[in-house]
Motif scaffolding. Sequence first.
Motif, mmCIF file in Angstrom:
data_model
loop_
_atom_site.group_PDB
_atom_site.id
_atom_site.type_symbol
_atom_site.label_atom_id
_atom_site.label_comp_id
_atom_site.label_asym_id
_atom_site.label_seq_id
_atom_site.Cartn_x
_atom_site.Cartn_y
_atom_site.Cartn_z
ATOM 1 N N THR A 37 0.816 -1.217 0.000
ATOM 2 C CA THR A 37 0.000 0.000 0.000
ATOM 3 C C THR A 37 0.847 1.264 0.000
ATOM 4 O O THR A 37 0.370 2.322 -0.408
ATOM 5 N N VAL A 38 2.100 1.191 0.441
ATOM 6 C CA VAL A 38 2.983 2.359 0.494
ATOM 7 C C VAL A 38 4.014 2.239 -0.622
ATOM 8 O O VAL A 38 4.744 1.245 -0.687
ATOM 9 N N TRP A 39 4.050 3.274 -1.482
ATOM 10 C CA TRP A 39 4.924 3.257 -2.639
ATOM 11 C C TRP A 39 5.697 4.562 -2.745
ATOM 12 O O TRP A 39 5.204 5.613 -2.345
ATOM 13 N N ILE A 40 6.877 4.485 -3.338
ATOM 14 C CA ILE A 40 7.724 5.642 -3.618
ATOM 15 C C ILE A 40 7.964 5.661 -5.129
ATOM 16 O O ILE A 40 8.099 4.604 -5.756
ATOM 17 N N ASN A 41 8.030 6.841 -5.703
ATOM 18 C CA ASN A 41 8.279 7.047 -7.134
ATOM 19 C C ASN A 41 7.110 6.629 -8.026
ATOM 20 O O ASN A 41 7.297 6.352 -9.206
ATOM 21 N N THR A 42 5.918 6.575 -7.478
ATOM 22 C CA THR A 42 4.720 6.329 -8.270
ATOM 23 C C THR A 42 3.543 6.943 -7.531
ATOM 24 O O THR A 42 3.538 6.983 -6.298
ATOM 25 N N ASP A 43 2.568 7.417 -8.291
ATOM 26 C CA ASP A 43 1.396 8.066 -7.691
ATOM 27 C C ASP A 43 0.374 7.076 -7.161
ATOM 28 O O ASP A 43 -0.402 7.401 -6.268
ATOM 29 N N THR A 44 0.353 5.881 -7.723
ATOM 30 C CA THR A 44 -0.627 4.875 -7.309
ATOM 31 C C THR A 44 0.079 3.542 -7.092
ATOM 32 O O THR A 44 1.105 3.261 -7.723
ATOM 33 N N PRO A 45 -0.459 2.709 -6.222
ATOM 34 C CA PRO A 45 0.123 1.377 -6.027
ATOM 35 C C PRO A 45 0.120 0.587 -7.341
ATOM 36 O O PRO A 45 -0.830 0.671 -8.121
ATOM 37 N N LEU A 46 1.179 -0.134 -7.583
ATOM 38 C CA LEU A 46 1.273 -0.965 -8.780
ATOM 39 C C LEU A 46 0.698 -2.345 -8.487
ATOM 40 O O LEU A 46 0.906 -2.904 -7.408
ATOM 41 N N ARG A 47 -0.008 -2.880 -9.482
ATOM 42 C CA ARG A 47 -0.564 -4.225 -9.400
ATOM 43 C C ARG A 47 -0.186 -4.963 -10.673
ATOM 44 O O ARG A 47 -0.268 -4.405 -11.770
ATOM 45 N N LEU A 48 0.218 -6.224 -10.535
ATOM 46 C CA LEU A 48 0.613 -7.006 -11.705
ATOM 47 C C LEU A 48 -0.531 -7.125 -12.704
ATOM 48 O O LEU A 48 -0.302 -7.109 -13.918
ATOM 49 N N ALA A 49 -1.744 -7.214 -12.220
ATOM 50 C CA ALA A 49 -2.897 -7.309 -13.118
ATOM 51 C C ALA A 49 -2.970 -6.101 -14.047
ATOM 52 O O ALA A 49 -3.398 -6.224 -15.198
ATOM 53 N N ASP A 50 -2.549 -4.945 -13.562
ATOM 54 C CA ASP A 50 -2.558 -3.722 -14.374
ATOM 55 C C ASP A 50 -1.342 -3.627 -15.294
ATOM 56 O O ASP A 50 -1.298 -2.756 -16.162
ATOM 57 N N LEU A 51 -0.372 -4.497 -15.088
ATOM 58 C CA LEU A 51 0.867 -4.455 -15.866
ATOM 59 C C LEU A 51 0.926 -5.544 -16.934
ATOM 60 O O LEU A 51 1.983 -5.769 -17.528
ATOM 61 N N ARG A 52 -0.205 -6.224 -17.196
ATOM 62 C CA ARG A 52 -0.233 -7.241 -18.246
ATOM 63 C C ARG A 52 0.218 -6.593 -19.555
ATOM 64 O O ARG A 52 -0.128 -5.462 -19.858
ATOM 65 N N GLY A 53 1.007 -7.319 -20.310
ATOM 66 C CA GLY A 53 1.561 -6.787 -21.546
ATOM 67 C C GLY A 53 2.937 -6.175 -21.354
ATOM 68 O O GLY A 53 3.609 -5.816 -22.316
ATOM 69 N N LYS A 54 3.368 -6.050 -20.106
ATOM 70 C CA LYS A 54 4.695 -5.529 -19.770
ATOM 71 C C LYS A 54 5.509 -6.664 -19.146
ATOM 72 O O LYS A 54 4.967 -7.612 -18.594
#
Length: 180
Positions: free
Chosen positions: A43-60
């Motif tokens: 839930t806590v991230w640095i260098n990004t505005d929103t938490p990253l999720r693998l589901a949102d990174l499909r294709g990468k």
Amino acid sequence: MRPLILIIFLLSLAGCSSQPATGERSASEILPDLGPAPELTNTVWINTDTPLRLADLRGKVVLHEMRNFGCINCRNVIPSLIEWHEKYSPEGLVIIGNHYPEFDRESVLANLQQAVVELEIPYAVAEDNLGETWKAYNTRYWPSLYLIDKQGHLRYTHFGEGKYQETEEAIQSLLAEPTE
């Protein structure tokens, strides 16, 4: 005469090999599918505005690095990670640093933020103070690298320093795979 026949036979077998003449193998032969990668729950991230999720990174292609900022071995890997980020992010590589602290001072968010600035880390870093992501990947060592393909599957792991050329070749292979 028989040794000559054996040599000719062996040469004919080599010419019938299913491997390309260069000895190259496909990414699926080199990088076996190790199953779906565990989702990120940080839930806590640095260098990004929103938490990253693998589901949102499909294709990468995702390089997920387990680390802590006090670990000298982790610090030694950072220059390669930064280089790969700069070189391959335009092609679809996403690097994520997952910070799992070893000592109390490493669990202080301000200390982690300061380390990210001092080390000039340009990619996203997740705080993992409870070790949820660390445990989900069954990690035991700092640093640990996990490469995740475009479909969200683990395809490569490396623990510790070194094997930079091998890791970069794995990145290139996964980036070259088609997006389904």
